[in-house]
Motif scaffolding. Structure first.
Motif, PDB file in Angstrom:
ATOM      1  N   PHE A 265      36.983  37.040  39.443  1.00  0.00           N
ATOM      2  CA  PHE A 265      38.510  37.037  39.539  1.00  0.00           C
ATOM      3  C   PHE A 265      38.894  36.713  41.115  1.00  0.00           C
ATOM      4  O   PHE A 265      40.168  36.586  41.395  1.00  0.00           O
ATOM      5  CB  PHE A 265      39.162  38.604  39.445  1.00  0.00           C
ATOM      6  N   ASN A 266      38.168  36.769  42.064  1.00  0.00           N
ATOM      7  CA  ASN A 266      38.467  36.020  43.394  1.00  0.00           C
ATOM      8  C   ASN A 266      38.613  34.496  42.897  1.00  0.00           C
ATOM      9  O   ASN A 266      38.955  33.791  43.895  1.00  0.00           O
ATOM     10  CB  ASN A 266      37.357  36.234  44.186  1.00  0.00           C
ATOM     11  N   GLY A 274      46.205  32.361  35.168  1.00  0.00           N
ATOM     12  CA  GLY A 274      45.657  33.445  35.875  1.00  0.00           C
ATOM     13  C   GLY A 274      46.217  34.539  35.802  1.00  0.00           C
ATOM     14  O   GLY A 274      45.340  35.531  35.420  1.00  0.00           O
ATOM     15  N   GLU A 275      47.375  34.989  35.826  1.00  0.00           N
ATOM     16  CA  GLU A 275      47.866  36.478  35.410  1.00  0.00           C
ATOM     17  C   GLU A 275      47.901  36.681  34.018  1.00  0.00           C
ATOM     18  O   GLU A 275      47.750  37.904  34.005  1.00  0.00           O
ATOM     19  CB  GLU A 275      49.572  36.090  35.925  1.00  0.00           C
ATOM     20  N   TRP A 277      45.056  36.279  32.339  1.00  0.00           N
ATOM     21  CA  TRP A 277      43.768  36.789  32.369  1.00  0.00           C
ATOM     22  C   TRP A 277      43.650  38.143  32.831  1.00  0.00           C
ATOM     23  O   TRP A 277      42.999  39.027  32.644  1.00  0.00           O
ATOM     24  CB  TRP A 277      42.871  36.017  32.984  1.00  0.00           C
ATOM     25  N   LYS A 278      44.443  38.193  34.010  1.00  0.00           N
ATOM     26  CA  LYS A 278      44.426  39.479  34.654  1.00  0.00           C
ATOM     27  C   LYS A 278      45.189  40.654  33.827  1.00  0.00           C
ATOM     28  O   LYS A 278      44.655  41.978  33.702  1.00  0.00           O
ATOM     29  CB  LYS A 278      45.291  39.479  36.050  1.00  0.00           C
ATOM     30  N   THR A 279      46.269  40.366  32.983  1.00  0.00           N
ATOM     31  CA  THR A 279      46.680  41.117  32.144  1.00  0.00           C
ATOM     32  C   THR A 279      45.881  41.846  31.260  1.00  0.00           C
ATOM     33  O   THR A 279      45.880  42.803  30.582  1.00  0.00           O
ATOM     34  CB  THR A 279      48.039  40.851  31.791  1.00  0.00           C
ATOM     35  N   GLY A 282      43.527  43.760  32.734  1.00  0.00           N
ATOM     36  CA  GLY A 282      44.245  45.261  32.958  1.00  0.00           C
ATOM     37  C   GLY A 282      44.374  46.310  31.931  1.00  0.00           C
ATOM     38  O   GLY A 282      44.270  47.243  32.002  1.00  0.00           O
ATOM     39  N   VAL A 322      42.167  43.554  39.178  1.00  0.00           N
ATOM     40  CA  VAL A 322      43.368  42.538  38.820  1.00  0.00           C
ATOM     41  C   VAL A 322      44.678  42.623  39.515  1.00  0.00           C
ATOM     42  O   VAL A 322      45.535  41.957  39.228  1.00  0.00           O
ATOM     43  CB  VAL A 322      43.332  43.124  36.967  1.00  0.00           C
ATOM     44  N   SER A 323      44.884  43.839  40.110  1.00  0.00           N
ATOM     45  CA  SER A 323      45.881  43.978  40.929  1.00  0.00           C
ATOM     46  C   SER A 323      45.848  43.589  42.208  1.00  0.00           C
ATOM     47  O   SER A 323      46.799  43.687  43.090  1.00  0.00           O
ATOM     48  CB  SER A 323      46.233  45.655  40.830  1.00  0.00           C
ATOM     49  N   ASN A 410      51.426  46.153  36.901  1.00  0.00           N
ATOM     50  CA  ASN A 410      50.644  47.012  38.039  1.00  0.00           C
ATOM     51  C   ASN A 410      51.087  48.456  38.044  1.00  0.00           C
ATOM     52  O   ASN A 410      50.423  49.397  38.329  1.00  0.00           O
ATOM     53  CB  ASN A 410      50.869  46.279  39.401  1.00  0.00           C
TER      54      ASN A 410
END
Length: 480
Positions: A265-266, A274-275, A277-279, A282, A322-323, A410
């Motif tokens: 995720f870096n 990208g957001e 995938w982070k969601t 999360g 992810v945050s 978040n």
């Protein structure tokens, strides 16, 4: 492009080369040991190998320094160096703690030492790889070594069952990861980390290949990190494996999988995709921390309790990643790995190869073995996030970083993490309550012939001091 490695290339992977070289050497040395049961030469050789790898790792930060090597196949950065340091520290502590307890089970085979070293080298390749093929090879090196280590107690049905479960499910997860790499290559034309992930943002059907590939790869990583719903192997394997091996797997093994998530995720490009995938991760993190804590409430066996709590801790770390809490997540991972090592070392000491350590079994432990009870309480209170122990500061730094974001999702993660920390406080506090506030003596606490183990005692003492006051001089800013 030259395929001949330069001196800097070889120096960059010198810690892995040392570990693999010493592991191969130990396979030869064992045939020259007169007494097959004498493990001291292999133990000393392995200790020297890890210390040598530590020195080489430190040396690489100055020469050749941070950067890409082997044609951008290997990456050296402060993050990868610290992750490698976590593995080596965990391996060193395991070597100091494990042999006496494995001897009690008559399972201290000569193969244990090279397997441990190969496993450490695989972990370092896993998170230092800058190409998905290198990452996958590192994963398989560490996984194959762990499969054998978990099943080393060949006379124990539970140990063999644990090894078989981990092997079968691990093989499926490896298949998902390999198929994911194939799709990532199909979508981007490269297996290089940055290039393959940039395929997520391409237009046209090629982007679909990359998205499918990254999703499949994350399934495999989530299995290794024991995130819900890929967690089912964790309690059975933790309980069935020999306790020192469980401690190594729960610290270094878990750190390698979560470290890979931090690395991935870096490199996920910034943007709406990208957001998303982070969601997704999360949501998995939120479910993991909730499910792990709820099921841990009902556990009586300490190893199973720690197994389910490890699922929740993985959720906390992924929620931080992810945050945007990369540095804080690494600090949390470092402290959590050390806590796991000490927790399982104390459980190994209380088991003595004969007992199953349960919550009821440690009743009145403070009356029979006060120093052991104190150390156990410090570790579990740290897990709970009780001030002033290091677990409190790890969670505080992580949650503060999550709270800096104005995103609604978040904020949901922040609320979920705080609520779950309150839930976890209940079952972690049970350990201290049983040890100090119960008059009747439990089956484990009542064992009076626990042997004196100065090395283990000194090691636990040092780490307990670190857990209590280490945050005064060791904070996230000291990592990178």
């Amino acid at each position: 492009m030259s395929y001949t490695p330069s001196a800097n290339d070889l120096i960059a992977i010198s810690p892995m080369l040392i570990l693999c070289g010493v592991a191969l050497l130990s396979l030869v040395v064992q045939f020259f040991v007169p007494n097959e049961e004498d493990s001291k030469p292999l133990w000393v050789l392995s200790i020297l190998g890890i210390l040598g790898a530590m020195y080489a790792l430190y040396h690489t930060t100055g020469s050749p320094g941070y950067g890409k090597f082997f044609g951008s196949q290997i990456s050296l950065s402060p993050l990868t160096v610290w992750l490698s340091a976590i593995y080596l520290i965990a391996g060193l502590i395991t070597l100091l703690v494990a042999p006496p307890f494995l001897s009690q089970h008559k399972t201290l085979f000569p193969e244990f030492f090279p397997l441990l070293l190969f496993c450490l080298s695989g972990m370092m390749f896993l998170t230092s790889g800058y190409d998905f093929i290198v990452i996958f090879v590192g994963l398989e090196i560490l996984s194959l070594a762990l499969y054998v280590m978990i099943g080393m107690a060949r006379s124990s049905v539970s140990s063999l069952e644990s090894a078989m479960k981990y092997f079968l499910l691990g093989s499926f997860s490896s298949g998902f990861m390999l198929l994911g790499i194939a799709f990532l290559y199909g979508g981007s034309g490269t297996t290089n980390l940055d290039g393959a992930l940039r395929g997520l943002f391409m237009k046209g059907y090629e982007s679909n290949f990359s998205k499918l590939g990254f999703g499949l790869f994350l399934v495999g990583v989530s299995f290794k990190a024991a995130l819900v719903p890929f967690h089912s192997w964790t309690p059975d394997v933790y309980e069935g494996a020999q306790t020192p091996i469980t401690g190594f797997m729960a610290s270094a093994g878990k750190a390698s999988a979560l470290g890979l998530i931090i690395v991935l995720f870096n490199h996920v490009p910034i943007g709406a995709i990208g957001e998303s995938w982070k969601t997704l991760m999360g949501v998995i993190a939120l479910v993991s921390m909730t499910w792990g804590n709820i099921v841990a409430l009902r556990q009586e066996n300490l190893k199973r309790m720690l197994a389910y709590s490890s699922i929740s801790h993985a959720g906390y770390i992924v929620a931080g990643v992810v945050s945007g809490a990369g540095l804080e997540a690494l600090y949390y991972l470092f402290s959590y790995s050390l806590l796991n090592l000490v927790a399982f070392a104390i459980i190994s000491y209380l088991e003595q190869g004969k007992h199953e350590v349960t919550v009821e079994g440690i009743s009145h432990l403070s009356g029979e073995h006060p120093l052991t009870a104190l150390s156990l309480s410090i570790v579990f209170l740290s897990f709970a996030g009780f001030p002033p122990f290091i677990g409190f500061w790890s969670k505080l730094f992580l949650l503060q970083k999550i709270a800096e974001s104005d995103l609604l999702f978040n904020r949901i993660l922040l609320f979920g993490a705080v609520a779950n920390s309150c839930v976890a406080f209940y079952y972690y506090m049970k350990i201290t309550i049983q040890s100090y506030m119960k008059q009747e003596t439990g089956a484990v606490a009542g064992v009076r012939d626990l042997p004196s183990m100065p090395t283990l005692g000194f090691l636990v003492f040092l780490l307990s001091v670190f857990f209590t006051a280490g945050w005064l001089f060791f904070q996230p800013g000291a990592l990178l």
